[in-house]
Design a protein around this motif. Structure first.
Motif, PDB file in Angstrom:
ATOM      1  N   ASP A  90       0.856  -1.197   0.000  1.00 39.11           N
ATOM      2  CA  ASP A  90       0.000   0.000   0.000  1.00 39.11           C
ATOM      3  C   ASP A  90       0.894   1.251   0.000  1.00 39.11           C
ATOM      4  OD1 ASP A  90      -2.046   1.723   0.076  1.00 39.11           O
ATOM      5  OD2 ASP A  90      -2.717   1.231   2.105  1.00 39.11           O
ATOM      6  N   LYS A  91       1.557   1.374  -1.114  1.00 43.01           N
ATOM      7  CA  LYS A  91       2.585   2.426  -1.189  1.00 43.01           C
ATOM      8  C   LYS A  91       1.991   3.836  -1.075  1.00 43.01           C
ATOM      9  CE  LYS A  91       6.589   3.870  -3.889  1.00 43.01           C
ATOM     10  NZ  LYS A  91       7.263   3.752  -5.173  1.00 43.01           N
ATOM     11  N   SER A  92       0.774   3.978  -1.511  1.00 40.91           N
ATOM     12  CA  SER A  92       0.175   5.311  -1.524  1.00 40.91           C
ATOM     13  C   SER A  92      -0.203   5.816  -0.134  1.00 40.91           C
ATOM     14  CB  SER A  92      -1.071   5.302  -2.427  1.00 40.91           C
ATOM     15  OG  SER A  92      -2.016   4.393  -1.905  1.00 40.91           O
ATOM     16  N   ALA A  93      -0.232   4.887   0.890  1.00 43.76           N
ATOM     17  CA  ALA A  93      -0.657   5.297   2.233  1.00 43.76           C
ATOM     18  C   ALA A  93       0.458   6.003   2.996  1.00 43.76           C
ATOM     19  CB  ALA A  93      -1.152   4.081   3.011  1.00 43.76           C
ATOM     20  N   HIS A 104       4.447   8.155   2.773  1.00 41.91           N
ATOM     21  CA  HIS A 104       5.446   8.839   1.928  1.00 41.91           C
ATOM     22  C   HIS A 104       6.795   8.457   2.474  1.00 41.91           C
ATOM     23  CE1 HIS A 104       8.194  12.004   0.593  1.00 41.91           C
ATOM     24  NE2 HIS A 104       7.419  11.922  -0.540  1.00 41.91           N
ATOM     25  N   PRO A 129       5.973   2.844 -10.111  1.00 39.62           N
ATOM     26  CA  PRO A 129       5.950   3.762  -8.971  1.00 39.62           C
ATOM     27  C   PRO A 129       4.811   3.487  -7.971  1.00 39.62           C
ATOM     28  CG  PRO A 129       5.345   4.887 -11.017  1.00 39.62           C
ATOM     29  CD  PRO A 129       5.759   3.517 -11.405  1.00 39.62           C
ATOM     30  N   ASP A 130       3.785   2.817  -8.362  1.00 41.48           N
ATOM     31  CA  ASP A 130       2.678   2.582  -7.422  1.00 41.48           C
ATOM     32  C   ASP A 130       2.976   1.504  -6.392  1.00 41.48           C
ATOM     33  OD1 ASP A 130       1.260   4.510  -8.693  1.00 41.48           O
ATOM     34  OD2 ASP A 130       0.197   3.099 -10.012  1.00 41.48           O
ATOM     35  N   SER A 131       3.925   0.659  -6.736  1.00 35.17           N
ATOM     36  CA  SER A 131       4.143  -0.455  -5.823  1.00 35.17           C
ATOM     37  C   SER A 131       5.614  -0.717  -5.520  1.00 35.17           C
ATOM     38  CB  SER A 131       3.535  -1.730  -6.422  1.00 35.17           C
ATOM     39  OG  SER A 131       4.153  -1.985  -7.680  1.00 35.17           O
ATOM     40  N   SER A 173       9.753   0.566  -5.189  1.00 32.16           N
ATOM     41  CA  SER A 173      10.790   1.604  -5.124  1.00 32.16           C
ATOM     42  C   SER A 173      12.117   0.940  -5.406  1.00 32.16           C
ATOM     43  CB  SER A 173      10.824   2.239  -3.723  1.00 32.16           C
ATOM     44  OG  SER A 173       9.720   3.044  -3.528  1.00 32.16           O
ATOM     45  N   LYS A 183      -0.482   8.300   6.336  1.00 31.41           N
ATOM     46  CA  LYS A 183      -1.793   8.929   6.149  1.00 31.41           C
ATOM     47  C   LYS A 183      -2.866   8.342   7.064  1.00 31.41           C
ATOM     48  CE  LYS A 183      -0.695  10.218   1.437  1.00 31.41           C
ATOM     49  NZ  LYS A 183      -0.921   9.948   0.041  1.00 31.41           N
TER      50      LYS A 183
END
Lengths: 788, 575
Positions: free
Chosen positions: A75-78, A80, A104-106, A108, A127
């Motif tokens: 859950d990369k978007s949760a 930074h 980039p969504d999953s 690095s 977040k």
């Protein structure tokens, strides 16, 4: 990019400056060893991340370079996060490392290096509360990239392959006749470009190989090598095929254009020269197609030669044609062989003869451009060049050209060489005459005998080229005569100047009398003016010299005015204008000299004498003053100053008294000439003073020298005083006071009735035992009405 | 007896003392006493001539100029008065004068008179200033040719005025550049008298000055001038004592009722004053001449010219001075000549004593030529008035002209009142011109333009502006009733000639150029000779007598100047 990085760094500073970070310490700890993904656990549990909390995880470095740290988040978007090489609980500047992920969504992906011991993966923003589900992997860069690219590259190869059938069956089951060359060439170019890109990507991966990879028995590496070989093979084929398509396409475009075909023969030879590159079927097809065009070349050349109508060397290409014959047919065709032999022979005559005409023209131009008189070496030089030119003319026998002997160019070459030999021989004769004449003329020139030169030129006027050197001879002859006249004028050799001027006026000895006529006429006019001017200048100079020499003369002044110095220096007899003008000009000159006699000379003498006189009136003052007065008789000018000086010295002239109450000094001279005894002195005053009065009256005060007035108490110092010739006597209303020491030897005559606005000549005569000049001052003033 | 002698002695002493105290000359101690004709009181105007000669002389008593003309035994001198020169004239002819602003006008003093006692005390001071000078120059300019001072000033200054004063009371005059001005010239030009600012420009009499004597109010016709307290006069008083006529003047001097007689009858030496112990005399140039002026309305020109020739002036002169008789009236002139009677005979309107004859500017004929008796009138009726001075001389002349032995009854002179003369009721008038100047400034207005009213002095000069903007004389100046000759510009026979004469007279009087003055003098002389307007008889000497009360050395009379120019220097004899 730099700006974005700067903003990113700055924002990190802001974020990290205000919160503490919690370290997440995985169990088992992170292992920096190449391998697959490993889940990050905290004793088999996932880490719990709290909203708005901050965290970091330490990742050690690998032992060798060129490794990626790959982080895979569920859950990369949760959150930074970023990786950094230095971290101090969020304090100070934090430099986030570049994430090279292609997902980039999953994912690095961070390139690690071996200079940093620990890398920090920082979570600076959460977040919402969550469990951290993340796998990490340490993987070599080349492997990670190959894993990503290999499928894509293989696919590129397969999609850009070209059918090899036409090439392999050319000349057998395939022919380029009717082939779409352009489409094929474009297709090859496009596919080759794609393959080159794929090859470049492989080369890029190759750069990240460890040095010892060849020792690996790694499947990924083996797959890499196979793909690389396949792509390179396809690229070589496409290059060969492209070259072949292009050369056949080039040939096909010259069909029915022999001249164009001849031009691409070097390209054909170049293609054919790569003997090992082409398969046999391709080489055979090429010789067949290219050799099949040579027959038309021979015919094309023959047509050109037959029509050639000049003697310039033949520029048709024969050597490459000859080579193509040999490659395609193993021997040269006989007709082309004869043709090429003719060309080589013709050129053996024409090539050396080609510059002859130009060089001959250069010689002629050199002569024509020789606008100054040639020196004695000029024509010998010309003749040497002519001799060299003669050698350029070939002796041509038409029979040597065999079947080609009647070709127009051959006939013309024979004719030109013969005529050139004849004309250059004639020129050589003329130049030899010029070679003799030039020194003769140069000798005459040394004595400025231009008229002699003209005579010589006239005798050889058939030598046009030679006369061209002497176009200025008429002008030079004119100039010479002018300079002789000017020299005579300068030396005041008036008779010689006048004779030469007359001779010039009559001279017709010119190469082109009409052309020089105007200049000659102008020269005569100008010299005529100069002649007049010089005679007048010298005459004036003579007057000036005379004036300078005699300006202080005091004896026989009248005789000075009879001197011949005042006459013109020469009596001019030549004049091209009318007799009337001639006489008028002579008179004008005489008049000007007369003016010098009557104005200039006396003015100089008067000024000089007066200056000398006034510097010491007792040094022969009477003679000097009288000389001034005598000059004054001759003076006819109207210079007030001169007139006044004369008036000062002329006893006959009354001295003006025009202002009241101002003493005016003047000189009194004897009117007799008894140098050792008593003399009579006279002075006259003209009293004209503005006055309101209708009947003006003035007191006249005369300041006398002591020696004149010192005996006034014993006898009158004056013999007579008169006003307008009426004697004034010391009686009645007139008072003439006696000059005494007490009144500073001043005599007053009062009252003297004047005539308003008219001359009032007061004359005083006295006798004194001397012969000298006296200084006397006179003042007139209005008397006043007194009460008492 | 002794007592009787003592009483007699005392009486003698008292009488002696009283006699000494009351003796006439003692009454005139520290006094200059001058006689005048009672009904001819002086009219003092420093810029205009007056009928009475004494009036002009009194100018010197009352007024100062910037510089005063004075004299010493060697001649004329100029003394600083209301001004003093600062340096000499500059190169651009500017003269700087420092004004004496410490000098007071006479009205600065209070005068108290108690019988013969006079007390002068300081009153409100009224100092001389540049404004007074400016006023005086303005008046001179306005008077024009009527004033001799106008001629003197205008000939010298570029404009009649000055610049300044500065803080040092220095003013500057710009002189003309037509001569080299000596200090003496400058002072002569600036010697005009100065009146106080605000004086009535048409006053009959000016008495406020800054001169050596200040005028007191006349009392019983006696005019008293008292020593200016700030002046330097030596004698305290100057008195003008009135008398009926001049016949008694010598006897009044002898009897010590006066001690200064400025003019004797006939100008001759007086036998009764010949004792040098008591009297001394000083002579001066003539200031009076007698003439017969014809009435042109009654006597035509041809007759006038013949009468002129016919009248034997020398005979009249001889009779007048009784020459070569025991009663001869002896004369002496200022040059020391005695009994030179002929020198006084006049042959022109310009007297022989005048500059114009002496310097031969005009040269009158000395012989008259033959007379056409047919043209002479049967009787020439001449009138004379004896009431305005010179009674003695007039009487003598009347007798002479009426003497048949001389003029065969063709001349009949009668003494009349001045009204008859004023009305022109005469063929000719016998008249004396007094106070004439023998200098450049001889006065022709007095002769030709004086109105014939002897009781006053009026010049009928009318000027107008000419085409060039300058003043010219108007013919209206010649009106029959306004001159002794009865000349009128409208006279049908001679009007043009009269106007010609008038223009020459005006030219003579108004010019400031010597040459023009000389030329106009000739024109006047010639025109008058042509017109025959009068018979110019003779002048009488000017002889002054003084009592020896005065030191003769202190009294300098000279040449043609006023007799009273040096009055402040007169001193009494030391006893």
């Amino acid at each position: 990019m730099a700006l974005r990085f700067f903003l990113f760094v700055t924002s990190l500073v802001l974020w990290t400056g205000c919160a503490a970070y919690k370290e997440l310490e995985p169990k088992p700890p992170v292992s920096p060893v190449e391998g697959g993904f490993i889940e990050l656990k905290n004793d088999k549990k996932s880490f719990e991340l709290k909203k708005d909390k901050k965290y970091f995880v330490k990742f050690p470095r690998t032992k060798i370079s060129n490794f990626y740290l790959v982080l895979q988040l569920s859950d990369k978007s949760a959150i930074h996060s970023f990786l950094t090489q230095t971290f101090n609980d969020g304090k100070g500047v934090i430099a986030a490392m570049t994430d090279e992920t292609h997902l980039p969504d999953s994912l690095s992906v961070f390139a690690l290096d071996t200079s940093t011991a620990i890398f920090y993966w920082v979570i600076d923003s959460v977040k919402s509360d969550l469990l951290l589900r993340m796998d990490y992997r340490y993987v070599p860069v080349w492997r990670y990239k190959w894993e990503i690219k290999n499928t894509e590259l293989r696919k590129a190869l397969e999609q850009n392959r070209i059918d090899r059938q036409p090439y392999q069956t050319l000349g057998q089951s395939f022919s380029f006749e009717g082939f779409n060359f352009e489409a094929a060439i474009n297709d090859i170019h496009a596919k080759t470009e794609q393959l080159n890109d794929a090859n470049s990507a492989l080369e890029e991966i190759k750069q990240t190989f460890p040095s010892d990879i060849v020792t690996y028995n790694d499947i990924a590496y083996q797959n890499y090598k196979q793909l690389k070989s396949d792509i390179e093979d396809e690229l070589k084929f496409q290059a060969d095929y492209l070259a072949t398509v292009e050369i056949f396409y080039l040939e096909s475009k010259t069909r029915s254009k022999t001249d164009a075909f001849v031009k691409i023969v070097p390209d054909l030879l170049s293609y054919l020269a790569q003997n090992d590159r082409w398969p046999a079927n391709v080489k055979t097809e090429a010789k067949k197609v290219f050799g099949g065009r040579l027959r038309e070349v021979t015919q094309f050349y023959d047509s050109i030669l037959k029509n050639k109508n000049d003697i310039l060397p033949i520029t048709l290409e024969i050597n490459t044609i000859d080579s193509l014959h040999k490659i395609c047919h193993d021997s040269v065709a006989s007709d082309f062989k004869a043709q090429s032999a003719f060309i080589r022979r013709f050129n053996s005559y024409a090539t050396p003869f080609e510059p002859y005409a130009g060089e001959l023209n250069a010689v002629k131009n050199k002569i024509a451009l020789m606008k100054i008189w040639p020196d004695n070496n000029f024509y010998p030089g010309v003749l040497a060049e002519v001799a060299a030119l003669k050698k350029r003319i070939p002796s041509v026998d038409a029979s040597v050209f065999g079947d080609f002997k009647n070709y127009a160019c051959v006939i013309l070459l024979v004719k030109e060489t013969v005529s050139s030999s004849q004309s250059i021989a004639a020129l050589e004769v003329s130049y030899k005459r010029a070679e003799i004449l030039a020194p003769q003329i140069n000798t005459l020139k040394e004595t400025s005998d231009y008229r002699g030169v003209i005579r010589l030129l006239k005798k050889n006027k058939d030598l046009d080229f030679f006369l061209g050197h002497y176009t200025d001879v008429d002008q030079l002859s004119l100039d010479r005569q002018k300079s002789m006249i000017n020299a005579a004028l300068k030396d005041s050799q008036w008779t010689e100047a006048e004779t030469n001027l007359r001779s010039l006026h009559l001279d017709q000895e010119f190469m082109n009398p009409n052309a020089i006529a105007v200049a000659k006429s102008q020269a005569v006019k100008s010299l005529e003016e100069e002649f007049f001017s010089s005679v007048e200048t010298i005459s004036k100079l003579r007057v000036n010299e005379f004036a300078e020499a005699n300006k202080l003369t005091t004896d026989s002044v009248e005789n000075l005015y009879k001197n011949r110095a005042f006459l013109p220096a020469h009596d001019i007899t030549f004049y091209t204008g009318s007799e009337k003008d001639f006489l008028k000009r002579k008179k004008a000159m005489t008049d000007r000299l007369e003016t010098m006699k009557n104005e200039t000379f006396p003015a100089i003498a008067i000024e000089s004498l007066y200056k000398d006189f006034t510097s010491n009136i007792n040094n022969n003052g009477v003679a000097k003053a009288r000389a001034v007065a005598t000059h004054g008789k001759f003076y006819k000018g109207n210079d007030k100053k001169i007139v006044n000086l004369v008036a000062e010295c002329d006893t006959r002239i009354a001295k003006w008294i025009t202002k009241p109450a101002q003493y005016r000094k003047f000189y009194v001279l004897p009117v007799t000439s008894n140098k050792k005894g008593s003399n009579e002195y006279v002075f006259r005053l003209n009293v004209q003073i503005e006055s309101e009065a209708q009947f003006p009256v003035f007191d006249i005060n005369i300041k006398l020298p002591e020696e004149v007035s010192k005996t006034a108490s014993l006898k009158p110092w004056y013999d007579e005083i008169s006003l307008n010739k009426k004697p004034l006597k010391n009686e009645g209303r007139f008072t003439i006071t006696s000059p005494t020491m007490a009144n500073d030897y001043e005599c007053q005559i009062s009252p003297v009735q004047m005539v308003k606005n008219d001359n009032n000549i007061l004359e005083v005569r006295f006798t004194h035992d001397s012969f000298k000049v006296f200084e006397i001052s006179v003042m007139a003033q209005k008397p006043i009405i007194k009460k008492n | 007896m002794n007592k009787k002698f003592l009483i007699i002695g005392a009486l003698v002493i008292v009488i002696g003392v009283l006699t000494f105290l009351l003796w006439p000359w003692n009454r005139l101690a520290d006094t200059i006493a001058i006689p005048y004709i009672a009904h001819q009181q002086p009219h003092i105007d420093p810029y205009l001539p007056a009928a009475e000669p004494l009036s002009d002389k009194l100018d010197e008593v009352l007024f100062d100029g910037l510089f005063n003309v004075s004299a010493n035994p060697s001649g004329i001198t100029y003394e600083n008065a209301l001004g003093e020169m600062v340096g000499s004239i500059s190169n651009d002819n500017v003269v700087t004068i420092r004004l004496r602003t410490d000098r007071k006008w006479h009205n600065s003093f209070n005068v108290k008179t108690d019988d013969d006692d006079i007390t002068i005390s300081d009153g409100t001071p009224n100092y001389f200033s540049a404004k007074d000078l400016a006023y005086s120059l303005q008046r001179i300019e306005r008077l024009g040719s009527l004033s001799p001072d106008y001629i003197l000033v205008s000939q010298a200054l570029t404009t009649i005025g000055f610049s300044g004063p500065n803080e040092n009371n220095e003013i500057q005059f710009k002189f003309k550049s037509d001569r080299i001005w000596t200090d003496a010239d400058i002072k002569e030009v600036l010697s005009f008298k100065i009146l106080p600012e605000g004086s009535d420009p048409v006053a009959a009499n000016y008495t406020v000055g800054t001169g050596p004597y200040l005028a007191l109010a006349p009392k019983e016709d006696i005019f008293t001038f008292y020593k200016n307290p700030t002046g330097n006069a030596s004698i305290t008083r100057v008195l003008l004592n009135p008398f009926i006529d001049n016949s008694t003047f010598p006897s009044e001097l002898k009897s010590a009722k006066i001690n200064t007689l400025l003019d004797t009858p006939f100008g001759s030496l007086s036998p009764i004053l010949e004792d040098p112990e008591y009297f001394f005399y000083k002579s001066n140039v003539s200031t009076t001449f007698f003439a017969l002026l014809f009435n042109v309305e009654r006597v035509p020109r041809e007759k006038r010219l013949e009468i002129r020739k016919w009248i034997n002036r020398q005979a009249v002169l001889g009779r007048f001075f009784k020459i070569n008789t025991q009663q001869q009236r002896s004369i002496v002139d200022y040059k020391g000549n005695k009994n030179n009677f002929k020198d006084y005979l006049n042959n022109s309107v310009f007297p022989s004593s005048s500059y114009y004859v002496e310097e031969k500017i005009v040269t009158p004929k000395e012989t008259d030529g033959s007379v056409n008796m047919a043209l002479l009138p049967d009787t020439l009726r001449v009138k004379a008035c004896l009431n305005f001075g010179l009674r003695e001389e007039y009487s003598e002349l009347i007798d002479i002209f009426n003497d048949p032995a001389l003029f065969n009854n063709r001349i009949r002179v009668t003494a009349v009142t001045h009204d008859e003369i004023k009305n022109g009721n005469y063929d000719a008038v016998l008249i004396a011109f007094t106070g004439y100047r023998s200098t450049f400034l001889f006065d022709l207005y007095d002769i030709f333009l004086r109105e014939p009213d002897l009781s006053r002095y009026q010049i009928n000069l009318v000027t107008e502006t000419g085409a060039d903007g300058k003043a010219v004389v108007s013919p209206r100046s010649l009106t029959a009733g306004k001159n002794f000759f009865r000349m009128d510009a409208s006279n049908p026979n001679e009007g043009a000639d009269f106007v010609r004469l008038l223009e020459s007279v005006y030219g003579f009087m108004s010019t400031r150029e010597i040459g023009d003055k000389q030329a106009y003098a000739q024109f006047v002389h010639q025109t008058e000779e042509e017109l025959g307007l009068g018979t110019w008889l003779f002048s009488v000497p000017s002889l002054s007598y003084f009592r020896t009360q005065f030191n003769p050395q202190s009294i300098d009379l000279y040449g043609v100047a006023s007799q009273l120019s040096t009055i402040e220097k007169w001193k009494e004899q030391k006893k």
